[in-house]
Each structure stands twice: as structure tokens, then as C-alpha cells.
Motif scaffolding. Structure first.
Motif, PDB file in Angstrom:
ATOM      1  N   ALA A  74     -11.652 -35.963 -32.275  1.00  0.00           N
ATOM      2  CA  ALA A  74     -13.087 -35.873 -32.600  1.00  0.00           C
ATOM      3  C   ALA A  74     -13.528 -34.414 -32.725  1.00  0.00           C
ATOM      4  N   GLY A  75     -12.677 -33.595 -33.355  1.00  0.00           N
ATOM      5  CA  GLY A  75     -13.021 -32.201 -33.584  1.00  0.00           C
ATOM      6  C   GLY A  75     -12.683 -31.262 -32.441  1.00  0.00           C
ATOM      7  N   GLU A  76     -12.207 -31.786 -31.321  1.00  0.00           N
ATOM      8  CA  GLU A  76     -11.873 -30.964 -30.162  1.00  0.00           C
ATOM      9  C   GLU A  76     -10.366 -30.740 -30.072  1.00  0.00           C
ATOM     10  N   ASN A  77      -9.972 -29.505 -29.721  1.00  0.00           N
ATOM     11  CA  ASN A  77      -8.556 -29.204 -29.542  1.00  0.00           C
ATOM     12  C   ASN A  77      -8.072 -29.747 -28.192  1.00  0.00           C
ATOM     13  N   VAL A  78      -6.995 -30.509 -28.234  1.00  0.00           N
ATOM     14  CA  VAL A  78      -6.425 -31.102 -27.024  1.00  0.00           C
ATOM     15  C   VAL A  78      -4.925 -30.804 -27.015  1.00  0.00           C
ATOM     16  N   PHE A  79      -4.439 -30.288 -25.891  1.00  0.00           N
ATOM     17  CA  PHE A  79      -3.021 -29.967 -25.784  1.00  0.00           C
ATOM     18  C   PHE A  79      -2.321 -30.965 -24.861  1.00  0.00           C
ATOM     19  N   PRO A  80      -1.217 -31.560 -25.334  1.00  0.00           N
ATOM     20  CA  PRO A  80      -0.489 -32.547 -24.523  1.00  0.00           C
ATOM     21  C   PRO A  80      -0.156 -32.055 -23.124  1.00  0.00           C
ATOM     22  N   ARG A  81       0.151 -30.778 -22.994  1.00  0.00           N
ATOM     23  CA  ARG A  81       0.582 -30.240 -21.699  1.00  0.00           C
ATOM     24  C   ARG A  81      -0.477 -30.466 -20.617  1.00  0.00           C
ATOM     25  N   GLU A  82      -1.759 -30.294 -20.950  1.00  0.00           N
ATOM     26  CA  GLU A  82      -2.818 -30.466 -19.965  1.00  0.00           C
ATOM     27  C   GLU A  82      -2.876 -31.910 -19.468  1.00  0.00           C
ATOM     28  N   ILE A  83      -2.716 -32.858 -20.388  1.00  0.00           N
ATOM     29  CA  ILE A  83      -2.749 -34.278 -20.009  1.00  0.00           C
ATOM     30  C   ILE A  83      -1.526 -34.625 -19.179  1.00  0.00           C
ATOM     31  N   GLU A  99      -7.467 -38.402 -34.156  1.00  0.00           N
ATOM     32  CA  GLU A  99      -6.310 -38.590 -33.290  1.00  0.00           C
ATOM     33  C   GLU A  99      -6.796 -38.954 -31.901  1.00  0.00           C
ATOM     34  N   VAL A 100      -5.951 -39.662 -31.162  1.00  0.00           N
ATOM     35  CA  VAL A 100      -6.216 -39.932 -29.751  1.00  0.00           C
ATOM     36  C   VAL A 100      -4.916 -39.732 -28.985  1.00  0.00           C
ATOM     37  N   PRO A 101      -4.985 -39.307 -27.714  1.00  0.00           N
ATOM     38  CA  PRO A 101      -3.760 -39.100 -26.933  1.00  0.00           C
ATOM     39  C   PRO A 101      -3.095 -40.427 -26.576  1.00  0.00           C
ATOM     40  N   MET A 102      -1.782 -40.417 -26.657  1.00  0.00           N
ATOM     41  CA  MET A 102      -0.963 -41.571 -26.281  1.00  0.00           C
ATOM     42  C   MET A 102       0.095 -41.061 -25.302  1.00  0.00           C
ATOM     43  N   ALA A 103       0.220 -41.692 -24.141  1.00  0.00           N
ATOM     44  CA  ALA A 103       1.107 -41.184 -23.093  1.00  0.00           C
ATOM     45  C   ALA A 103       2.271 -42.123 -22.808  1.00  0.00           C
ATOM     46  N   PHE A 104       3.402 -41.528 -22.513  1.00  0.00           N
ATOM     47  CA  PHE A 104       4.579 -42.247 -22.005  1.00  0.00           C
ATOM     48  C   PHE A 104       4.877 -41.691 -20.615  1.00  0.00           C
ATOM     49  N   VAL A 105       5.163 -42.570 -19.659  1.00  0.00           N
ATOM     50  CA  VAL A 105       5.447 -42.102 -18.303  1.00  0.00           C
ATOM     51  C   VAL A 105       6.781 -42.654 -17.812  1.00  0.00           C
ATOM     52  N   GLU A 106       7.439 -41.822 -17.027  1.00  0.00           N
ATOM     53  CA  GLU A 106       8.668 -42.200 -16.328  1.00  0.00           C
ATOM     54  C   GLU A 106       8.288 -42.279 -14.849  1.00  0.00           C
ATOM     55  N   LEU A 107       8.525 -43.424 -14.230  1.00  0.00           N
ATOM     56  CA  LEU A 107       8.038 -43.653 -12.869  1.00  0.00           C
ATOM     57  C   LEU A 107       9.024 -43.154 -11.810  1.00  0.00           C
ATOM     58  N   GLU A 108       8.473 -42.845 -10.647  1.00  0.00           N
ATOM     59  CA  GLU A 108       9.317 -42.532  -9.500  1.00  0.00           C
ATOM     60  C   GLU A 108      10.103 -43.781  -9.110  1.00  0.00           C
ATOM     61  N   ARG A 159      -9.141 -39.831 -15.562  1.00  0.00           N
ATOM     62  CA  ARG A 159     -10.583 -39.640 -15.717  1.00  0.00           C
ATOM     63  C   ARG A 159     -11.148 -38.700 -14.641  1.00  0.00           C
ATOM     64  N   GLY A 160     -10.497 -38.687 -13.485  1.00  0.00           N
ATOM     65  CA  GLY A 160     -10.954 -37.812 -12.420  1.00  0.00           C
ATOM     66  C   GLY A 160     -10.539 -36.363 -12.595  1.00  0.00           C
ATOM     67  N   LEU A 161      -9.655 -36.117 -13.562  1.00  0.00           N
ATOM     68  CA  LEU A 161      -9.126 -34.762 -13.747  1.00  0.00           C
ATOM     69  C   LEU A 161      -9.395 -34.185 -15.131  1.00  0.00           C
ATOM     70  N   LEU A 162      -9.715 -35.045 -16.108  1.00  0.00           N
ATOM     71  CA  LEU A 162      -9.833 -34.604 -17.495  1.00  0.00           C
ATOM     72  C   LEU A 162     -11.173 -35.002 -18.098  1.00  0.00           C
ATOM     73  N   ALA A 163     -11.537 -34.291 -19.155  1.00  0.00           N
ATOM     74  CA  ALA A 163     -12.688 -34.711 -19.951  1.00  0.00           C
ATOM     75  C   ALA A 163     -12.387 -36.061 -20.576  1.00  0.00           C
ATOM     76  N   GLY A 164     -13.425 -36.851 -20.836  1.00  0.00           N
ATOM     77  CA  GLY A 164     -13.230 -38.215 -21.318  1.00  0.00           C
ATOM     78  C   GLY A 164     -12.375 -38.320 -22.570  1.00  0.00           C
ATOM     79  N   TYR A 165     -12.560 -37.389 -23.545  1.00  0.00           N
ATOM     80  CA  TYR A 165     -11.805 -37.479 -24.809  1.00  0.00           C
ATOM     81  C   TYR A 165     -10.335 -37.106 -24.646  1.00  0.00           C
ATOM     82  N   LYS A 166      -9.973 -36.542 -23.465  1.00  0.00           N
ATOM     83  CA  LYS A 166      -8.578 -36.191 -23.215  1.00  0.00           C
ATOM     84  C   LYS A 166      -7.808 -37.301 -22.498  1.00  0.00           C
TER      85      LYS A 166
END
Length: 552
Positions: free
Chosen positions: A452-461, A486-495, A510-517
Motif C-alpha cells: 500500500a505504498g509503504e516500504n516493508v523489509f522481510p528482515r524486520e518481520i 503486495e502483502v507479506p507472506m511468512a513461512f516458519v520452521e518450528l522449534e 501485531r504486538g511488535l509491528l505496524a498493521g500493514y507489516k
């Protein structure tokens, strides 16, 4: 993160070691630019000065290694999974190997296809002594990629070994295979003058695939390698009293420069393991009592999962460095609390030989990769205007210094694009510089998402996701969206033993990032795709996402 471990020694020197060489007649030592050779027979074997030196040429990085080894011929300088190597073993072995290469090779480049071991510096020294450029081959590439590299570098000879080829399952096409087990390492080798080299002569071609496309040959000169060894030694405060534990492959820039060349020149004893197996690492720590270790975050996470590891096991370390990807705060905190060791983040690229930044020993700044090495200029430029930004502002990281590469092999257009009009290398990484000159890295320019016009870097997420106790590692890519672009899409590897709860992970974000991230979707994956050094390959995650969309 698999590593090839040979089932048997690749080759053997005489079991009794090389024959003793009588010392040259007095007076001991010969004048050498700023140095004096030790009164050692090995100085005579490798030559007291090269023809190039007598003509006023520089001697090349291999002469720095030769001088250092000749000063301590009977000292054990390196061990690997199968044996130990004295300095004389490396010197004499390289002379034998040089004779074999000379009979086989007619090109300016020589490729090396070997596992992490003492065989690698023997092969490299042999090639350099003949005036060749060394091309370390990545044995974890696909056959198509590996054979592309062989053709692109123009070599006609590959130094390898039978067990390595057995591991590959095929013999690479495009060049003759010189198997070390077929080379005789017995007896006394013919003395030869190692070739000289100008500082700007090409010492090595290290191939990197970057974010897309075919592998590119990064041209590193003798001056590049010499500068980065000096820079790294200074900032990390390395000395001959250190013992280094190495697990990174020698075809990788860190394994090549920091774990192989630097310790041989400085006089550091190194223990190398062909692959990372946590239990074997712990055994090596207990046996060799290393003082320094260079790894990646997942390695430190794996060591934390060793139930038998104790604080005393890690007491010998004075420096533990992490690179390649962000160090999760959870891993850093738990490592400090359990083992009493601070993990120092560092940064570097193949194009910078590789080390550019390291947190200073005993004075780390968490969240940064530390200050730059000496003689390296770092600036941050605006993404829109390319103007230099003040400290604290975020933009592209650019660098200029003696360790910055000469260009991409046979790729003049890409080389030109890699540097700005002032000679600064465009790293493609995004970050900022703090008031104390520590560098903060935000992400990769080519991997930046525009939401939505905002720069988002995968590393922060990813850093936010990795702080959740159930998440071992994560990777974020962009997914096309009709409304936001674009919207962020995440893959996670669990403990190990953790259960997947997408809603809980999204709430955590949501507790750590802006809503669009916050990731639109989070998927669990058994194992994230990684490159040979353990860095998460986002482009492979992108392929997984695209394939899933096609299937749907």
C-alpha cells in the motif's frame, strides 16, 4: 545444513612426514623486503625469493602464507576430520601438488572441488605457486550450475578426490579431473620458485548466485585478500595465541579468507569440520579448546539444544561471531545466560573479501553488526536521490575500500552497475549508521516489499516472528494483492515439539509491528530452504508460494 564428510583420507603424505631438509649454510637468512627468512630448510625448498620479487614485483597472498609457514615448519597449524597438518606438510604437499597441476593445466584458472579440510590450502598454494587463479567450486550446487561455473571460469583442470566425486554422484564435465589420491606425496619434491604476483592480479574467483540468475564470478585480487586479512585481524584482535574452530565451507568467502588464509598467515591453529553436527562440534570444543568461532544463528540455536553442553565447555572462547542472517534476540539472550558467552554479530559480502563489520570483542551493540573494519568507507544513500544521508537515516549501504572486489568475471555491464560514480560498491542492502558508527541492517533492496505504498523489509518481520518461543526460524516473501499491491507472506520452521498456531503468531506480530507489516498468511514448513552457509533462501520460498498458487 549438511556438509560432506569423507569416509577416508583424501590423500596421505608419507606416514613419517616429509623428509628433514638440512639447514642452508650460514649466514642464516636472506634479506627480503622488510623481512628475514628463518634459518629453515623449508625456506630453501620454496625459494628465498621469487624471480618476480627480484624484478620488483609484489609477491601475492601465497607468499604471505609461505613466509608464515616457513617460520614454524614443525608446528601443527591445522587439523580436520581425518588428520593434523604441520606447516611443513602444507608446504611440501603444495610442491608435490604443483608438479601434478603443471603437467595437467594450461589455463590461467584452476578449480578446486574438495570438502572442508587441510587438502584445500595445499591445492590453493600449489595453484598460486604456478601463477594461477584459484576457483573454489561449490559442491552443493546442482550439476547444471556447477558445470556452468566450470565453463564460465575457463579452467581445464579440477583438483578433486574420489570420495568427493562419490558424494556428488557424477564426474563434472568440462575439465580434466586431477584426483589427489593419484598424486604421489612421498619423497622430497622438486624445489621451485613460487610465482610472484602483482597486487592487482586476480587471486581467486568466488562464484555467488545472488538473488537470481546464474552464478557470477566475483574477482578478488591479491590486494583484496591481503587487505581483508589485515582488517579482520585488527578488528577481531586475532593473534597466534588463538585457536579457531571452523565449520563453514572453504568455497564460501568466510571459509576461504577467515577460516583458511587468515589463520595460516597470523599463526593461528585451526580445527576444521567438514559438516556441522552439534555433537561433533561440542566434542571438538572439549578437545581443542578453541578461542574463536564463526557461525550462523541456526548453529548457535542447535548448540543450545545440546542437553549435555555446559558453561565450562564454552569457557575457552573469547570471541563468537554470527553472520549471514539476523541473530534472534532469544538465541543471543539464552546463549549468554546458559554459556556465559556473548555472540558478536558481523557482516560481509563475497564482493568485500568478505568481512566489513564486526562487533568489537567485549563491546557488542545488539541489533547492529558493529563498526566497519579499518580503511573501509561506508555511507548510506537515499533510495530516491542517491544523496548521502546523515547518521540515523535509512538507505542503501555503499562501501569503498581496499577489500572491495575488482568486478564480476566477464560481466562488464553488471560490474559497471555495481559501482556508483564515486567508486562506491552498491551492496543492495538497506540500513543505517548509528552515532558510534555501528551499522544496522534492515533488509535487502531487491527483496523490499511495497505494501500500500509503504516500504516493508522481510528482515524486520522475520525478526518479530523469531522472537516467538515456538519459532525456530522464519522467512518472509511478498505475495501479489489486488488492493495493496503486495502483502507479506511468512513461512516458519518450528522449534522441536512445538505446535503450529497461526492465529497466535499473527497476534504476536501485531504486538511488535505496524498493521500493514503483519503477514497476511503464515505457513509452517518442516525445513526452510538454506544456502551452504545456512542463510535462508527467500527466492526458493517465492517459488514454493508461486507453485502453491498454480496448484490452487
Amino acid at each position: 545444513m549438511g556438509r560432506y564428510e569423507p569416509a577416508a583420507p583424501l590423500f596421505r603424505l608419507d606416514a613419517r612426514g616429509p623428509p628433514q631438509v638440512p639447514s642452508p649454510p650460514k649466514p642464516a637468512g636472506t634479506a627480503y623486503p622488510g623481512r628475514t627468512w628463518p634459518d629453515s630448510g623449508f625456506a630453501r625448498v620454496v625459494g628465498r625469493a621469487s624471480p618476480g620479487a627480484r624484478k620488483g614485483r609484489a609477491l601475492g597472498i601465497h607468499w604471505s602464507v609461505i613466509r608464515a609457514l616457513a617460520k614454524r615448519p614443525l608446528k601443527v597449524v591445522m587439523t580436520d576430520d581425518r588428520r593434523s597438518y604441520r606447516a611443513c606438510d602444507l608446504l611440501v604437499g603444495s610442491l608435490h601438488a604443483a608438479s601434478a597441476i603443471e603437467r595437467s593445466c594450461r589455463t590461467d584458472t584452476v578449480a578446486i572441488l574438495l570438502p572442508t579440510s587441510g587438502a584445500f590450502p595445499i591445492a590453493a598454494l600449489a595453484a598460486w605457486s604456478l601463477g594461477k587463479t584459484v576457483v573454489p567450486l561449490n559442491y552443493l550446487l546442482s550439476r547444471e550450475e556447477l558445470e556452468y561455473v566450470i565453463a564460465d571460469c575457463g579452467c581445464d583442470t579440477i583438483i578433486t578426490a574420489g570420495p568427493m566425486l562419490d558424494h556428488l554422484g557424477y564426474e563434472p564435465a568440462g575439465a580434466k579431473l586431477l584426483r589427489l589420491e593419484n598424486v604421489s606425496f612421498k619423497g622430497f619434491p622438486a624445489p621451485r620458485w613460487p610465482a610472484g604476483a602483482n597486487e592487482q592480479d586476480l587471486a581467486a574467483l568466488l562464484y555467488t548466485s545472488g538473488t537470481s540468475g546464474k552464478p557470477k564470478g566475483v574477482m578478488l585480487t591479491h590486494a583484496n585478500l591481503r587487505a581483508n586479512i589485515r582488517q579482520t585481524t585488527q578488528i577481531a584482535e586475532f593473534s597466534k595465541n588463538d585457536v579457531l574452530l571452523g565449520v563453514l565451507p572453504q568455497f564460501h568467502s568466510f571459509g576461504f579468507t577467515v577460516l583458511t588464509l587468515l589463520p595460516l598467515i597470523v599463526g593461528i591453529r585451526t580445527h576444521m569440520l567438514a559438516r556441522f553436527v552439534p555433537a561433533q562440534i561440542l566434542h571438538a570444543i572439549r578437545t581443542h579448546r578453541p578461542t574463536a568461532f564463526v557461525g550462523i544463528p541456526s548453529m548457535y540455536g542447535a548448540l543450545l539444544r545440546l542437553k549435555s553442553a555446559t558453561r565450562e565447555d564454552f569457557a575457552s572462547f573469547r570471541l563468537m561471531v554470527s553472520g549471514a542472517e539476523p541473530l534472534p534476540m532469544d538465541i543471543a539472550t539464552r546463549f549468554q545466560e546458559r554459556f556465559g558467552q556473548t555472540i558478536h554479530e558481523g557482516y560481509g559480502l563475497t564482493e568485500t573479501s568478505p568481512v566489513t563489520n564486526v562487533n568489537l570483542p567485549g563491546r557488542p551493540r545488539f541489533g547492529t553488526v558493529g563498526p566497519p573494519v579499518c580503511d573501509l568507507e561506508q555511507i548510506i544513500v537515499c533510495l530516491e536521490t542517491a544523496k548521502t544521508l546523515p547518521k540515523g537515516c535509512e538507505g542503501e549501504i555503499r562501501m569503498r575500500g581496499p577489500n572491495v572486489f575488482a568486478g564480476y568475471y566477464h560481466l562488464p555491464d553488471q560490474t559497471a552497475e555495481a559501482f556508483d560514480e564515486h567508486g562506491f560498491f552498491r551492496t543492495g542492502d538497506i540500513g543505517s549508521i548509528d552515532d558510534d558508527n555501528s551499522l544496522r541492517i534492515t533488509g535487502r533492496l531487491k527483496e523490499m516489499l511495497i505494501v500500500a505504498g509503504e516500504n516493508v523489509f522481510p528482515r524486520e518481520i522475520e525478526e518479530a516472528l523469531n522472537r516467538h518461543p515456538r519459532v525456530a526460524a522464519s522467512g518472509v516473501v511478498g505475495m501479489i494483492d489486488g488492493i495493496r499491491g503486495e502483502v507479506p507472506m511468512a513461512f516458519v520452521e518450528l522449534e522441536e515439539g512445538a505446535t503450529f498456531d497461526e492465529r497466535a503468531l499473527r497476534e504476536h506480530c501485531r504486538g511488535l509491528l505496524a498493521g500493514y507489516k503483519v503477514p497476511r498468511e503464515i505457513r509452517v514448513i518442516d525445513q526452510l530452504p538454506r544456502n551452504p552457509t545456512g542463510k535462508i533462501m527467500r527466492r526458493e520460498l517465492k517459488k514454493l508460494l508461486e507453485n502453491a498458487e498454480v496448484a490452487d
